[in-house]
Write a protein that holds these residues in place. Structure first.
Motif, PDB file in Angstrom:
ATOM      1  N   UNK A  97      39.152  41.671  41.410  1.00 14.50           N
ATOM      2  CA  UNK A  97      38.928  40.282  41.821  1.00 14.50           C
ATOM      3  C   UNK A  97      38.437  39.624  40.476  1.00 14.50           C
ATOM      4  N   UNK A  98      37.643  40.369  39.727  1.00 14.50           N
ATOM      5  CA  UNK A  98      37.146  39.632  38.361  1.00 14.50           C
ATOM      6  C   UNK A  98      38.380  39.506  37.572  1.00 14.50           C
ATOM      7  N   UNK A  99      39.225  40.185  37.732  1.00  9.78           N
ATOM      8  CA  UNK A  99      40.666  40.039  36.880  1.00  9.78           C
ATOM      9  C   UNK A  99      41.104  38.742  37.349  1.00  9.78           C
ATOM     10  N   UNK A 100      41.332  38.541  38.512  1.00 12.36           N
ATOM     11  CA  UNK A 100      41.845  37.230  39.057  1.00 12.36           C
ATOM     12  C   UNK A 100      41.189  35.958  38.536  1.00 12.36           C
ATOM     13  N   UNK A 101      39.989  36.094  38.357  1.00 14.11           N
ATOM     14  CA  UNK A 101      38.992  34.894  37.866  1.00 14.11           C
ATOM     15  C   UNK A 101      39.450  34.744  36.264  1.00 14.11           C
ATOM     16  N   UNK A 102      39.131  35.867  35.730  1.00 12.50           N
ATOM     17  CA  UNK A 102      39.333  35.613  34.231  1.00 12.50           C
ATOM     18  C   UNK A 102      40.636  35.375  33.566  1.00 12.50           C
ATOM     19  N   UNK A 103      41.802  35.727  34.331  1.00  6.39           N
ATOM     20  CA  UNK A 103      43.069  35.787  33.722  1.00  6.39           C
ATOM     21  C   UNK A 103      43.224  34.246  33.399  1.00  6.39           C
ATOM     22  N   UNK A 104      42.832  33.271  33.963  1.00  7.84           N
ATOM     23  CA  UNK A 104      43.343  31.938  33.949  1.00  7.84           C
ATOM     24  C   UNK A 104      42.347  31.227  32.713  1.00  7.84           C
ATOM     25  N   UNK A 105      41.561  32.195  32.109  1.00 10.44           N
ATOM     26  CA  UNK A 105      40.545  31.336  31.009  1.00 10.44           C
ATOM     27  C   UNK A 105      41.384  31.626  29.855  1.00 10.44           C
ATOM     28  N   UNK A 106      42.004  32.786  29.503  1.00 11.32           N
ATOM     29  CA  UNK A 106      42.468  32.621  28.076  1.00 11.32           C
ATOM     30  C   UNK A 106      43.813  33.454  28.220  1.00 11.32           C
ATOM     31  N   UNK A 159      51.040  22.831  41.702  1.00  8.72           N
ATOM     32  CA  UNK A 159      52.195  23.454  42.772  1.00  8.72           C
ATOM     33  C   UNK A 159      52.699  24.772  42.208  1.00  8.72           C
ATOM     34  N   UNK A 160      52.443  25.030  40.749  1.00  4.59           N
ATOM     35  CA  UNK A 160      52.993  26.368  40.396  1.00  4.59           C
ATOM     36  C   UNK A 160      52.011  27.612  40.941  1.00  4.59           C
ATOM     37  N   UNK A 161      50.755  27.242  40.932  1.00  2.00           N
ATOM     38  CA  UNK A 161      49.832  28.337  41.720  1.00  2.00           C
ATOM     39  C   UNK A 161      50.106  28.539  43.041  1.00  2.00           C
ATOM     40  N   UNK A 162      50.342  27.197  43.830  1.00  2.00           N
ATOM     41  CA  UNK A 162      50.623  27.574  45.195  1.00  2.00           C
ATOM     42  C   UNK A 162      51.690  28.357  45.435  1.00  2.00           C
ATOM     43  N   UNK A 163      52.889  28.020  44.701  1.00  5.16           N
ATOM     44  CA  UNK A 163      54.215  28.868  44.820  1.00  5.16           C
ATOM     45  C   UNK A 163      53.823  30.357  44.395  1.00  5.16           C
ATOM     46  N   UNK A 164      53.536  30.470  43.121  1.00  2.88           N
ATOM     47  CA  UNK A 164      53.434  31.718  42.676  1.00  2.88           C
ATOM     48  C   UNK A 164      52.398  32.703  43.077  1.00  2.88           C
ATOM     49  N   UNK A 165      51.422  32.094  43.716  1.00  2.00           N
ATOM     50  CA  UNK A 165      50.121  32.893  44.072  1.00  2.00           C
ATOM     51  C   UNK A 165      49.819  32.838  45.490  1.00  2.00           C
ATOM     52  N   UNK A 208      41.342  36.153  46.683  1.00  2.00           N
ATOM     53  CA  UNK A 208      41.966  35.932  45.260  1.00  2.00           C
ATOM     54  C   UNK A 208      42.523  34.793  45.019  1.00  2.00           C
ATOM     55  N   UNK A 209      42.955  33.910  45.988  1.00  4.35           N
ATOM     56  CA  UNK A 209      43.433  32.684  45.641  1.00  4.35           C
ATOM     57  C   UNK A 209      42.388  31.822  45.181  1.00  4.35           C
ATOM     58  N   UNK A 210      41.220  31.806  45.784  1.00  4.79           N
ATOM     59  CA  UNK A 210      40.188  30.928  45.463  1.00  4.79           C
ATOM     60  C   UNK A 210      39.732  31.399  44.071  1.00  4.79           C
ATOM     61  N   UNK A 211      39.645  32.817  43.496  1.00  6.70           N
ATOM     62  CA  UNK A 211      39.177  32.992  42.486  1.00  6.70           C
ATOM     63  C   UNK A 211      40.455  32.701  41.290  1.00  6.70           C
ATOM     64  N   UNK A 212      41.881  32.876  41.668  1.00  3.44           N
ATOM     65  CA  UNK A 212      42.651  32.340  40.823  1.00  3.44           C
ATOM     66  C   UNK A 212      42.557  31.066  40.784  1.00  3.44           C
ATOM     67  N   UNK A 213      42.295  30.110  41.326  1.00  2.00           N
ATOM     68  CA  UNK A 213      41.900  28.626  41.499  1.00  2.00           C
ATOM     69  C   UNK A 213      40.784  28.455  40.276  1.00  2.00           C
ATOM     70  N   UNK A 214      39.639  29.190  40.634  1.00  2.31           N
ATOM     71  CA  UNK A 214      38.445  28.907  39.680  1.00  2.31           C
ATOM     72  C   UNK A 214      38.800  29.308  38.373  1.00  2.31           C
ATOM     73  N   UNK A 215      39.429  30.514  38.127  1.00  2.75           N
ATOM     74  CA  UNK A 215      39.785  30.803  36.855  1.00  2.75           C
ATOM     75  C   UNK A 215      40.618  29.810  36.120  1.00  2.75           C
ATOM     76  N   UNK A 216      41.631  29.261  36.747  1.00  6.23           N
ATOM     77  CA  UNK A 216      42.351  28.379  36.093  1.00  6.23           C
ATOM     78  C   UNK A 216      41.886  27.113  35.959  1.00  6.23           C
ATOM     79  N   UNK A 217      40.696  26.555  36.684  1.00  6.49           N
ATOM     80  CA  UNK A 217      40.103  25.552  36.539  1.00  6.49           C
ATOM     81  C   UNK A 217      39.210  25.632  35.311  1.00  6.49           C
ATOM     82  N   UNK A 218      38.517  26.880  35.294  1.00  5.44           N
ATOM     83  CA  UNK A 218      37.750  27.000  33.907  1.00  5.44           C
ATOM     84  C   UNK A 218      38.782  26.908  32.699  1.00  5.44           C
ATOM     85  N   UNK A 219      40.101  27.652  32.751  1.00  2.00           N
ATOM     86  CA  UNK A 219      40.742  27.554  31.718  1.00  2.00           C
ATOM     87  C   UNK A 219      41.195  26.297  31.323  1.00  2.00           C
ATOM     88  N   UNK A 220      41.579  25.497  32.399  1.00  5.71           N
ATOM     89  CA  UNK A 220      42.201  24.123  32.163  1.00  5.71           C
ATOM     90  C   UNK A 220      41.022  23.189  31.673  1.00  5.71           C
TER      91      UNK A 220
END
Lengths: 207, 226, 210
Positions: B4-13, B112-118, B126-138
């Motif tokens: 779960x933590x991985x889902x979040x952090x991957x979007x950051x770097x 759209x990319x995250x919706x399709x790929x994830x 996991x989807x929520x965490x992915x979204x949050x990680x990507x938000x931090x990265x963005x």
């Protein structure tokens, strides 16, 4: 074709839910949004007439085709607490560098009986940040001193000037009194023209 | 690292949407004329991303594959409109600065990319965490670009002269403030002016190229070092 | 007539959608490696932009904006009440664009299969091309053009996009033969190139004050 039907139905349901959610949000935000839009103009009217505490429509039955925009100028008269006339405020629009510039102009008769600028406020513009958009930039020291009432550096020059003086020094060396902004002659010219022609048109309306 | 933590952090770097995946370029370059705009857009886009990821993940079992793209689009466009209306009501100044780019969040390829790929394939958490990680990265990418462009282009940071901005950071500000002010005075005395090009379009492109070049250089060094 | 020409030049050069307005960047960096593909993509985008502009113009003026020309308002509401559906613009426009791109795909598959192959995955990605949605929003919301200026503006925007794309493709084709430092190879040098192109296009600014 049951599958086609099923797909269409699902799409329809999704769209309906979306429409429902959107109209809900729209209804709950529409008043605040309308208030925000109106607030800008009424705050601006009071801001360009220092000392005024209330405004009312001036000469509601007369309206003259404005030189600057297709709509006639709607002028408001500002008065202070003791019902003394402070001046008049109206909105003008002029084509700037990258879009229209909407300015709220305040003017009043000066000691010589001529209409002079009492204040200006930019309502809307799309000028380039760092160049034309500097017309709205307040010197930081002024923000500390005056807060919301601080006047942007470029616009300070307009206060007290009469119509004959409202030209850029750069373009009309004989009668110009306004310094244009660095590398933003077009924006400066548009703003100056807006204020000047606004007052000229107002003279017509107020006759 | 737990999944779960991985889902979040991957979007950051590692899978940073801007620098690694090269998605969402249009708003990245267009609205980053100041730090505030960059952060505002990052959070607005992020809000849409998280909401749409959650809803699409919720509905993933009932969305038929044939019409998934139009349904994603309707969901994303709806959230964009909701955020647009909320922003116009609550933060009208930011709404005006971001302007055209708020409705354009709908074509931000990140969402759209995250919706399709994830989100279409993974569970809600996991989807929520992915979204949050990507938000931090963005958001940090936009903040970096916006911050650099604002300082170099106008001498301001978050709307204030940069030395004042640094001085207003709690605790650290007491040390940074006077140092920054001294620097600022020296620069002013020499006659150094902000480089307006930075807040114009060319500045955005060039800064992006330089930043990406630097990141690529680091990546190559890391790979060579292995 | 003069006004229409000014709109055309302004959309193509002065306010170039890619290098000045920052719209359409993903395909700009993604499809600009070869001149032929760039031209093909440009043509497809012009096609979609023009069609989308016409349809969204109709939807904005006859369905979304409140007033006497609003069909829904005339049919369903009693006299005096107005129906403001402008907040549905984002959803409506993007669905229109998605459908038009789908149609374009089918059209190309039948009539020009080689171009269809060459564009590959980038053809459906025209849907997420912010330039197309951008031109529709600018036409209706920002500038409120009538039909003729809308068409001209869309053509101008598409031409400007194609111009930027082809220029970039030409430069990148040349760059292939030269030694670019490893750290800058690929996207970094493409961005810096775009920046230099943008500086060149700054020269057009002020030409037309619209």
């Amino acid at each position: 074709m049951p599958e086609m039907l099923k797909l269409t139905l699902i799409l329809l349901v999704v769209c309906l839910c979306s429409a429902g959610a959107l109209s809900q949000t729209y209804n709950s935000t529409k008043e605040k949004i309308a208030k925000n839009r109106k607030a800008t103009e009424s705050i601006a009217r009071l801001a360009v007439l220092p000392g005024a505490t209330s405004v009312s429509i001036f000469n509601a039955d007369k309206s003259v085709e404005s030189k600057t925009s297709d709509s006639a100028i709607k002028a408001f008269a500002g008065t202070d607490d003791s019902k003394k006339q402070i001046g008049y405020a109206f909105k003008v629009s002029e084509k700037g560098f990258s879009g229209d510039i909407d300015v709220m102009v305040g003017c009043a008769k000066n000691k010589k009986g001529l209409l002079a600028v009492t204040g200006t406020r930019v309502l809307r513009h799309s000028e380039t940040p760092g160049l034309g958009a500097e017309m709205n930039t307040v010197a930081y020291s002024d923000t500390q001193k005056f807060g919301d009432k601080a006047v942007p550096k470029f616009q300070k020059q307009f206060i007290g000037k009469t119509v004959e003086q409202l030209y850029l020094k750069k373009l009309d060396p004989k009668k110009g009194t306004i310094d244009s902004m660095t590398a933003a002659t077009i924006s400066s010219k548009a703003f100056t023209k807006a204020v000047r022609e606004g007052i000229e048109t107002f003279k017509e309306v107020s006759k | 690292m737990s999944s779960a933590a991985n889902e979040f952090t991957k979007g950051i770097v590692r899978e940073n949407p801007v620098f690694a995946l090269l998605l969402g370029l249009c708003p990245t370059l267009a609205v980053t004329t100041s730090l505030k705009n960059g952060v505002g857009m990052g959070l607005a886009g992020g809000a849409v991303l998280i909401c749409s990821n959650i809803v699409i993940s919720l509905l993933r079992k009932v969305i038929p594959p044939k019409i998934r793209i139009p349904i994603f689009i309707v969901v994303i466009a709806s959230f964009v409109t909701i955020i647009d209306l909320l922003m116009e009501a609550q933060v009208p100044d930011l709404h005006k600065s971001l302007g055209l780019f708020i409705p354009l969040i709908v074509v931000n390829c990140i969402i759209l990319g995250r919706a399709e790929a994830y989100a279409y394939k993974e569970g809600i958490l996991n989807s929520a965490l992915d979204g949050m990680g990507m938000t931090v990265g963005f958001t940090w990418a936009l903040a970096l670009i916006g911050g650099i462009r604002e300082i170099l282009g106008t001498g301001n940071l978050w709307g204030m002269p940069w030395n004042v901005a640094l001085g207003s950071i709690p605790v650290l500000g007491n040390i940074l403030g006077p140092i920054a002010t001294t620097f600022s005075d020296i620069l002013g005395a020499i006659g150094i002016q902000p480089a307006i090009l930075m807040i114009l379009p060319p500045g955005a492109f060039i800064l992006m190229g330089v930043l990406m070049g630097w990141f690529q250089h680091r990546k190559l060094k890391m790979e060579a070092g292995l | 007539m003069k006004e229409l020409i000014l709109i055309l030049i302004s959309a193509a050069l002065v306010n170039n959608f890619v290098l000045v307005r920052f719209l359409g960047l993903c395909p700009f960096f993604g499809v600009s490696k070869k001149i032929e593909t760039a031209i093909g993509m440009g043509m497809a985008v012009i096609f979609v932009m023009v069609l989308a502009s016409i349809v969204t113009w109709g939807i904005w003026n006859f369905v979304l904006v409140p007033g006497p020309s609003n069909i829904l308002q005339q049919l369903f509401l009693p006299e005096g009440q107005s129906l403001d559906l402008t907040y549905l613009k984002t959803v409506a426009y993007i669905l229109v664009i998605a459908s038009l791109v789908q149609l374009t795909e089918m059209f190309l598959m039948k009539n020009n299969p080689s171009l269809y192959q060459a564009l590959g995955v980038f053809l459906p990605l025209i849907t997420t091309n912010c330039a197309v949605l951008g031109v529709a929003l600018i036409n209706t919301q920002d500038k409120n053009y009538s039909l003729a200026p809308t068409l001209v503006h869309a053509v101008g925007a598409g031409l400007g996009f194609t111009l930027a794309l082809v220029l970039m493709a030409g430069i990148r084709e040349k760059l292939e033969d030269h030694n670019v430092p490893k750290a800058l190879d690929g996207f970094p040098i493409a961005f810096i190139t775009a920046g230099l192109m943008a500086i060149a296009f700054l020269g057009f600014s002020g030409m037309i004050t619209d």
